[in-house]
Design an enzyme around this catalytic site. Structure first.
Site, PDB file in Angstrom:
ATOM      1  N   LYS A  32      65.528 -19.307 -52.570  1.00 42.04           N
ATOM      2  CA  LYS A  32      66.299 -18.686 -51.489  1.00 42.04           C
ATOM      3  C   LYS A  32      67.756 -19.139 -51.499  1.00 42.04           C
ATOM      4  CE  LYS A  32      65.677 -20.699 -47.568  1.00 42.04           C
ATOM      5  NZ  LYS A  32      66.979 -21.379 -47.428  1.00 42.04           N
ATOM      6  N   THR A  33      67.972 -20.455 -51.551  1.00 44.91           N
ATOM      7  CA  THR A  33      69.340 -20.988 -51.535  1.00 44.91           C
ATOM      8  C   THR A  33      70.102 -20.540 -52.774  1.00 44.91           C
ATOM      9  OG1 THR A  33      68.563 -22.913 -50.293  1.00 44.91           O
ATOM     10  CG2 THR A  33      70.708 -23.096 -51.360  1.00 44.91           C
ATOM     11  N   ASP A 218      71.363 -17.332 -43.556  1.00 45.34           N
ATOM     12  CA  ASP A 218      70.295 -18.141 -44.135  1.00 45.34           C
ATOM     13  C   ASP A 218      69.229 -18.422 -43.066  1.00 45.34           C
ATOM     14  OD1 ASP A 218      68.920 -19.718 -45.941  1.00 45.34           O
ATOM     15  OD2 ASP A 218      70.196 -21.479 -45.656  1.00 45.34           O
ATOM     16  N   GLU A 219      67.992 -18.658 -43.474  1.00 50.13           N
ATOM     17  CA  GLU A 219      66.897 -19.031 -42.561  1.00 50.13           C
ATOM     18  C   GLU A 219      66.833 -18.074 -41.366  1.00 50.13           C
ATOM     19  OE1 GLU A 219      64.876 -21.120 -43.571  1.00 50.13           O
ATOM     20  OE2 GLU A 219      65.795 -22.803 -44.596  1.00 50.13           O
ATOM     21  N   GLN A 249      57.667 -19.336 -42.465  1.00 46.05           N
ATOM     22  CA  GLN A 249      58.229 -20.634 -42.100  1.00 46.05           C
ATOM     23  C   GLN A 249      58.954 -20.578 -40.753  1.00 46.05           C
ATOM     24  OE1 GLN A 249      59.876 -23.039 -45.508  1.00 46.05           O
ATOM     25  NE2 GLN A 249      59.650 -21.117 -46.627  1.00 46.05           N
ATOM     26  N   ARG A 601      56.151 -28.334 -48.887  1.00 47.73           N
ATOM     27  CA  ARG A 601      57.222 -29.288 -49.205  1.00 47.73           C
ATOM     28  C   ARG A 601      56.899 -30.010 -50.520  1.00 47.73           C
ATOM     29  NH1 ARG A 601      60.427 -26.785 -47.651  1.00 47.73           N
ATOM     30  NH2 ARG A 601      58.731 -25.353 -47.248  1.00 47.73           N
TER      31      ARG A 601
END
Length: 724
Positions: A32-33, A218-219, A249, A601
């Site tokens: 994603k980043t 983002d997010e 998430q 994670r």
């Protein structure tokens, strides 16, 4: 372009598309980043003006890492991108447009502690009583209402039915008034004030809509209603807005995040294009299989199937423990095994927990095994008293209307100005409708204050005036060091010479160094810029992944991070998921997403621990292992210590060595009544146990021991307790 060659086909398609609203559904570990970073670099490489790009993140850490990577790819143009957290970007805009909102550009930003302090002062001045709500709890409720765009007027009109709700409404209204009088905004105002600005100032809105040709978020699953409204205002319904996120998430509903922002994006924005990133680069096949098998039990989700070319990997390990001490010791022993036999570094290991209270036993176990550890998002550096005291002085130097900061340091270090005198000065300022700072200059008119104390106030005002004058004559780091020296703060802590005072001394010295470093790295910045940055700092922003120690943190704090080895502790009903017996189904779905976040994670190995009993609410409580364990694909895990399922539908099946303990649920909740020993839930304080019941009827009072907030005295009729 060469940079696109480093992306897979799905990532590349998402990066290249910039012709209208689009959503990038990015599964855990899918890059994603990377997509956001390369998209911005790609836009710049196609000739776009850097200042036409607005990139909004949720942590300074994420923004800084992306900006650094973009600079490495395309050079100095990255410095002019409008990239940062929602709060930092809109604080910047609000300082530029402050006068249009009847604010001064040097307004203070109140963190949660400052805001709670203001609420407490208002309650005291109004002489109100809230049996079941603390100032902290009232502020959290105000924050929730602000995030959902419910103003004091709307609350009064639609929700204030009882006497207590009307008192709350008065507090809420006065709280907002005081913020304006103090030339201050709280965190929520940094999102609400832009909406107000854009609604009332069409030219200002058009200016920013014209400037920002590209809006990237983002997010996105973490956005609340206010953030979503700002995005819609700036982009229009057909604008070039790119949102990246993972509905799986979405774990922040308790602070206002709305998963429906992501689920309904297509309905809100015309001709939305969807890109799915489903290849996971982080975790093993078994970790993905196990986490997905739990998540698929949720109804509200965007369908996607994560896959990976990584190795199959080790099975998840379930650790059955007798109690929390045994859990801590078993985890510590397994960490030693990972380090010695698997050659894993300590900073590659994380222990995650659902609630902060779990950390105490874990810390004790690690200390016994002499395993170095750090806690992420414990008491954050910029929230420590000695640090906030100095920051309060700096806030006063740039904003003399900031009454909360002035009250904080009026008698720090001690200068003989007591609370009684301060109360009389406040009354004088209210009567004359002037600021407390102005009252200090007229303290000799406050005849109720003794002459000796009047002189102390005068000398303090002179000291502040001196440094207000020096503010534009000295560098910021010189100014702060001179102020701290004259106040004698370092000498005070050094002379006290206790373990606590020497720790505070170290923190003050670290702050002075941090200020110096900030202005060396940001030569154009001023004191307002520094205060804005540190007020909006979080524990994650200070996370140092190179420090060789095990990391302990809540699962919420872990989002966005990754570790080769992850321990998920306390996988028990009522802890994880948290109190499902009375929560709505949507809450259970969020708890399940949180479990998914915890598992994803991990890169290589996952350990999940649960205890047969745990010391809670002042006594030993017998625990049922989490339903999430039983929702995992059985082929993905192995169990230590015998294991065995203790849950079948609603009635757990005892394990052989459980000593005949009955774990049956009491499903007849409606017929139960409050009594000493009852376990209860409170919307602010969480889970607790009733220790005492005094009186009856409307006057009945309870003493309740809460897991995270200690003992509270509550009025039964206002407490709204739920039995669990």
């Amino acid at each position: 372009m060469k940079i696109l060659d480093e992306l897979n086909a799905a990532q590349r398609a998402a990066v290249e598309y910039n012709s209208g609203p689009h959503i990038v559904v990015a599964g855990a570990g899918s890059g994603k980043t990377r997509v956001l970073t390369y998209k911005i670099a790609y836009i710049l490489e196609t000739g776009a003006d850097p200042e036409s790009i607005l990139a909004l993140t949720f942590t300074n850490k994420a923004a800084n890492e992306m900006k650094t990577r973009i600079s490495e790819m395309i050079g100095d143009k990255a410095d002019k991108i409008w990239m940062g957290t929602f709060h930092s970007i809109f604080a910047r805009i609000l300082r530029m447009e402050a006068k249009k909102l009847n604010y001064k550009p040097q307004f203070s930003i109140y963190d949660a502690e400052d805001s709670s302090s203001l609420v407490g002062n208002i309650i005291q001045e109004f002489n109100f009583s809230f049996d079941s709500l603390t100032p902290n709890g009232i502020h959290r409720r105000i924050s929730y209402l602000k995030n959902h765009l419910i103003s004091p007027i709307e609350f009064e009109k639609h929700f204030a039915k009882t006497a207590q709700e009307k008192r709350f409404s008065t507090i809420y209204s006065e709280y907002n008034n005081r913020l304006v009088l103090n030339n201050s905004m709280d965190f929520d105002d940094l999102l609400l004030k832009p909406i107000e600005l854009f609604n009332n100032q069409a030219r200002v809105l058009q200016k920013y809509k014209k400037q920002f040709n590209y809006i990237l978020v983002d997010e996105f699953q973490d956005t609340n209603r206010a953030q979503y409204e700002i995005i819609k205002q700036l982009s229009g319904m057909k604008g070039n807005v790119s949102v990246v996120g993972d509905d799986a998430q979405s774990i922040y509903s308790w602070r206002g995040a709305e998963i429906k922002n992501m689920l309904d994006f297509e309905k809100e924005f015309a001709k939305t294009k969807i890109f799915r990133l489903e290849q996971n680069y982080r975790s093993t096949k078994l970790i993905l299989q196990a986490s997905d098998s739990v998540l698929k039990k949720n109804q509200d989700q965007i369908k996607k199937t994560l896959w990976t070319e990584n190795e199959e990997g080790d099975k998840i390990v379930l650790i059955r423990c007798s109690d929390e001490k045994d859990e801590a010791l078993q985890i510590s022993a397994l960490i030693k095994n990972e380090v010695v036999n698997k050659k894993v570094a300590l900073n590659e290991i994380a222990i995650l927990y659902r609630v902060n209270s779990q950390s105490r036993a874990l810390e004790e176990g690690l200390r016994k095994h002499k395993i170095p550890y750090k806690i992420l998002a414990g008491l954050e550096f910029y929230k420590r008293k000695e640090v906030k005291d100095i920051l309060a002085y700096l806030k006063i130097l740039i904003n003399q209307e900031d009454e909360e900061s002035l009250l904080r340091v009026m008698n720090f270090p001690q200068r003989g100005i007591g609370n009684t005198s301060i109360t009389k000065m406040i009354a004088f300022s209210r009567k004359l409708n002037i600021t407390l700072f102005e009252t200090m200059g007229r303290v000799f008119e406050v005849i109720e204050v003794k002459e000796r104390i009047q002189k102390n106030v005068k000398f303090f005002k002179q000291l502040l005036d001196k440094y207000i004058d020096l503010k534009d004559k000295l560098s910021a780091s010189e100014l702060v060091r001179a102020l701290v020296d004259e106040l004698g703060i370092l000498r005070m802590y050094r002379d006290e010479n206790s373990e606590d005072s020497l720790s505070r001394l170290e923190n003050v010295e670290e702050l002075l160094q941090a200020i110096q470093d900030f202005f060396q790295e940001n030569s154009e910045a001023n004191l307002e810029d520094y205060l804005s940055e540190v007020t909006l700092f979080t524990g994650v922003d200070r996370y140092n992944e190179n420090q060789n120690s095990v990391t302990l943190m809540t699962i919420h704090a872990s989002k966005g991070l990754e570790f080769p080895v992850v321990f998920i502790s306390g996988a028990e009903e009522d802890i994880f998921p948290l109190s499902p017996k009375f929560d709505a189904e949507s809450r259970i779905e969020e708890e399940r997403r949180l479990f998914y976040v915890a598992m994803t994670r991990a890169m290589k190995r996952v350990f999940i621990s649960y205890a047969r009993s745990r010391y809670r609410f002042g006594e030993v409580a017998y625990q049922n292992r989490s339903r999430f364990i039983d929702e995992m694909d059985p082929s993905t895990y192995i169990e230590l210590n015998g294991g065995g399922s203790r849950r079948a539908g609603k009635k757990p099946v005892p394990v052989v060595d459980m000593g005949g303990i009955d774990f049956d649920y009491d499903d007849d909740n409606e017929k139960r009544s409050l009594r000493v020993g009852s376990r209860v839930y409170h919307e602010i304080f969480g889970n607790g146990k009733i220790l005492q019941i005094n009186g009856s009827g409307d006057q009945q009072r309870l003493v309740v021991a809460f897991e995270e907030f200690g003992q509270k005295n509550l009025m039964t009729k206002f407490a709204n307790l739920k039995l669990i």
